[in-house]
Design an enzyme around this catalytic site. Structure first.
Site, PDB file in Angstrom:
ATOM      1  N   THR A  52      -2.990 -11.857   2.481  1.00  0.00           N
ATOM      2  CA  THR A  52      -3.369 -11.796   3.901  1.00  0.00           C
ATOM      3  C   THR A  52      -4.068 -13.084   4.329  1.00  0.00           C
ATOM      4  O   THR A  52      -3.691 -13.737   5.310  1.00  0.00           O
ATOM      5  CB  THR A  52      -4.306 -10.578   4.129  1.00  0.00           C
ATOM      6  N   ASP A  74     -11.027   8.898 -28.043  1.00  0.00           N
ATOM      7  CA  ASP A  74      -9.829   9.029 -27.195  1.00  0.00           C
ATOM      8  C   ASP A  74     -10.002   8.390 -25.822  1.00  0.00           C
ATOM      9  O   ASP A  74      -9.132   8.478 -24.960  1.00  0.00           O
ATOM     10  CB  ASP A  74      -9.467  10.514 -27.035  1.00  0.00           C
ATOM     11  N   GLU A 119     -12.479   9.034 -23.542  1.00  0.00           N
ATOM     12  CA  GLU A 119     -13.282   9.775 -22.553  1.00  0.00           C
ATOM     13  C   GLU A 119     -14.722   9.267 -22.585  1.00  0.00           C
ATOM     14  O   GLU A 119     -15.217   8.808 -23.614  1.00  0.00           O
ATOM     15  CB  GLU A 119     -13.236  11.279 -22.874  1.00  0.00           C
ATOM     16  N   LYS A 161      -1.246  -7.817  12.200  1.00  0.00           N
ATOM     17  CA  LYS A 161      -0.591  -7.785  10.881  1.00  0.00           C
ATOM     18  C   LYS A 161       0.323  -6.568  10.833  1.00  0.00           C
ATOM     19  O   LYS A 161      -0.076  -5.478  11.230  1.00  0.00           O
ATOM     20  CB  LYS A 161      -1.666  -7.683   9.792  1.00  0.00           C
ATOM     21  N   ARG A 187      -8.597   2.117   1.119  1.00  0.00           N
ATOM     22  CA  ARG A 187      -7.503   1.644   1.976  1.00  0.00           C
ATOM     23  C   ARG A 187      -6.446   2.709   2.222  1.00  0.00           C
ATOM     24  O   ARG A 187      -5.689   2.607   3.170  1.00  0.00           O
ATOM     25  CB  ARG A 187      -6.865   0.377   1.376  1.00  0.00           C
TER      26      ARG A 187
HETATM   27  C1  R5P Z   1      -6.142  -4.138   4.284  1.00  0.00           C
HETATM   28  O1  R5P Z   1      -5.836  -3.883   5.458  1.00  0.00           O
HETATM   29  C2  R5P Z   1      -7.396  -4.853   3.940  1.00  0.00           C
HETATM   30  O2  R5P Z   1      -8.257  -4.908   5.032  1.00  0.00           O
HETATM   31  C3  R5P Z   1      -7.127  -6.262   3.417  1.00  0.00           C
HETATM   32  O3  R5P Z   1      -6.572  -7.021   4.464  1.00  0.00           O
HETATM   33  C4  R5P Z   1      -6.186  -6.244   2.264  1.00  0.00           C
HETATM   34  O4  R5P Z   1      -6.646  -5.372   1.268  1.00  0.00           O
HETATM   35  C5  R5P Z   1      -6.025  -7.621   1.673  1.00  0.00           C
HETATM   36  O5  R5P Z   1      -5.122  -7.556   0.616  1.00  0.00           O
HETATM   37  P1  R5P Z   1      -4.396  -8.851   0.078  1.00  0.00           P
HETATM   38  O6  R5P Z   1      -5.474  -9.808  -0.360  1.00  0.00           O
HETATM   39  O7  R5P Z   1      -3.580  -8.357  -1.089  1.00  0.00           O
HETATM   40  O8  R5P Z   1      -3.560  -9.390   1.171  1.00  0.00           O
END
Ligand code: R5P
Length: 295
Positions: A225, A35, A37, A190, A94
């Site tokens: 990012t 299953d 596990e 950001k 995160r």
């Molecule tokens: C979030 O603040 C982390 O420090 C990274 O900037 C984030 O996980 C990057 O994610 P992604 O590659 O999807 O932009």
């Protein structure tokens, strides 16, 4: 005596570490029940020993965490003197804050669970926010990998290279890496829409013509990012763009996205298994330095 027990997602680093520190190394027997596990069995008698469990927690975060919990509990029940867990990539880190009413603080729940399973000391690499480790009611160590990156990048980049942190959270990473390489750094801002997840950067008006630019972050997940910043710096004449991150999760064609945004080189650590065509550096020497002080 310390013995190293590798869980299903911990074999590569655990072997490097055991070899370097001349520690006995075993792989925990692992099977799946029909299953799905997990079935685990400790490979030897560990009564009175210090056990170093090694397991990373990506991919299959939930499964990998559950295996850690099962193994830690068994180690305590079979009489281990101390259980240390080396978790090179700490999943759920995160989600360290409730941004919206009712949101879960995942890293708090995960660290509490690991502690109550019997892990007394936790070692991880470049956790998203070091302050999160306060949720672990035991000894917790965050290994900084910047020397590992600097050893390789230092000889490659030019003196007037620039390190960029995509947001305030990455400032310490950028500052440390820049210092190790002997170059300057800047921090961008950001903003994330908490409902849609969409991100937006506020850039700094800096001279980038002909420069080598190193974008540094803890995690590359979708690549959004880093790609956003890479595009900005290339349009302003950067000569070569490096993406440097501790943990390369690379979901949803992230590497292609990075290449399309004119990232020339991608450097990550071996904290998670890697299938992508990127440069993978071994974090074991940095972990070994920490372990030498501990065991
Ligand atoms: C979030 O603040 C982390 O420090 C990274 O900037 C984030 O996980 C990057 O994610 P992604 O590659 O999807 O932009």
């Amino acid at each position: 005596m310390t013995i190293v027990l590798a869980l299903p997602a911990g074999t590569e680093i655990s072997k490097n570490i055991s070899k370097e520190l001349s520690l006995e190394h075993h792989i925990i027997t692992h099977k799946l029940f029909p299953d799905g596990e997990s079935y685990l069995r400790l490979p030897r008698n560990i009564k009175g020993q210090t056990v170093l469990l090694v397991q990373t927690t990506f991919p299959n975060q939930d499964k990998r965490l559950m295996e850690l919990i099962l193994a830690a509990d068994a180690c305590k029940e079979y009489g281990a003197n101390e259980v240390i867990a080396l978790i090179p990539y700490m999943a759920y880190s995160r989600q360290d804050k409730a941004f919206l009413e009712g949101e879960v603080v995942s890293i708090r729940a995960v660290l509490k669970s690991l502690r109550s399973a019997g892990i007394e000391t936790l070692i991880t690499v470049d956790i998203h926010k070091e302050e999160s480790l306060r949720y672990f009611d035991g000894k917790a160590i965050n290994v900084e990998p910047w020397q590992v990156f600097a050893n390789v990048l230092g000889s490659d980049v030019k003196e007037d290279a620039l390190v960029i942190a995509p947001d305030k959270g990455a400032e310490k990473r950028a500052a440390t890496l820049a210092r190790e390489i002997g170059v300057n750094y800047v921090v961008f801002s950001k903003y994330r829409d908490r409902i849609t997840g969409e991100i937006r950067h506020e850039y700094k008006d800096i001279k980038l013509e002909g420069k080598h630019v190193i974008i540094v972050d803890d995690i590359i997940s979708t690549g959004g990012t880093v790609a956003d910043i890479a595009k900005f710096v290339s349009e302003r004449g950067a000569k070569k763009v490096y993406a440097v991150a501790s943990h390369g999760l690379f979901v949803r064609n992230a590497v292609r996205r990075l290449r399309e945004s004119r990232v020339d080189e991608v450097y990550v650590l071996n904290t998670v298994p890697q299938k992508e065509n990127v440069k993978v550096l071994d974090v074991s020497p940095a972990v070994v330095n920490v372990l030498k002080e501990l065991i």
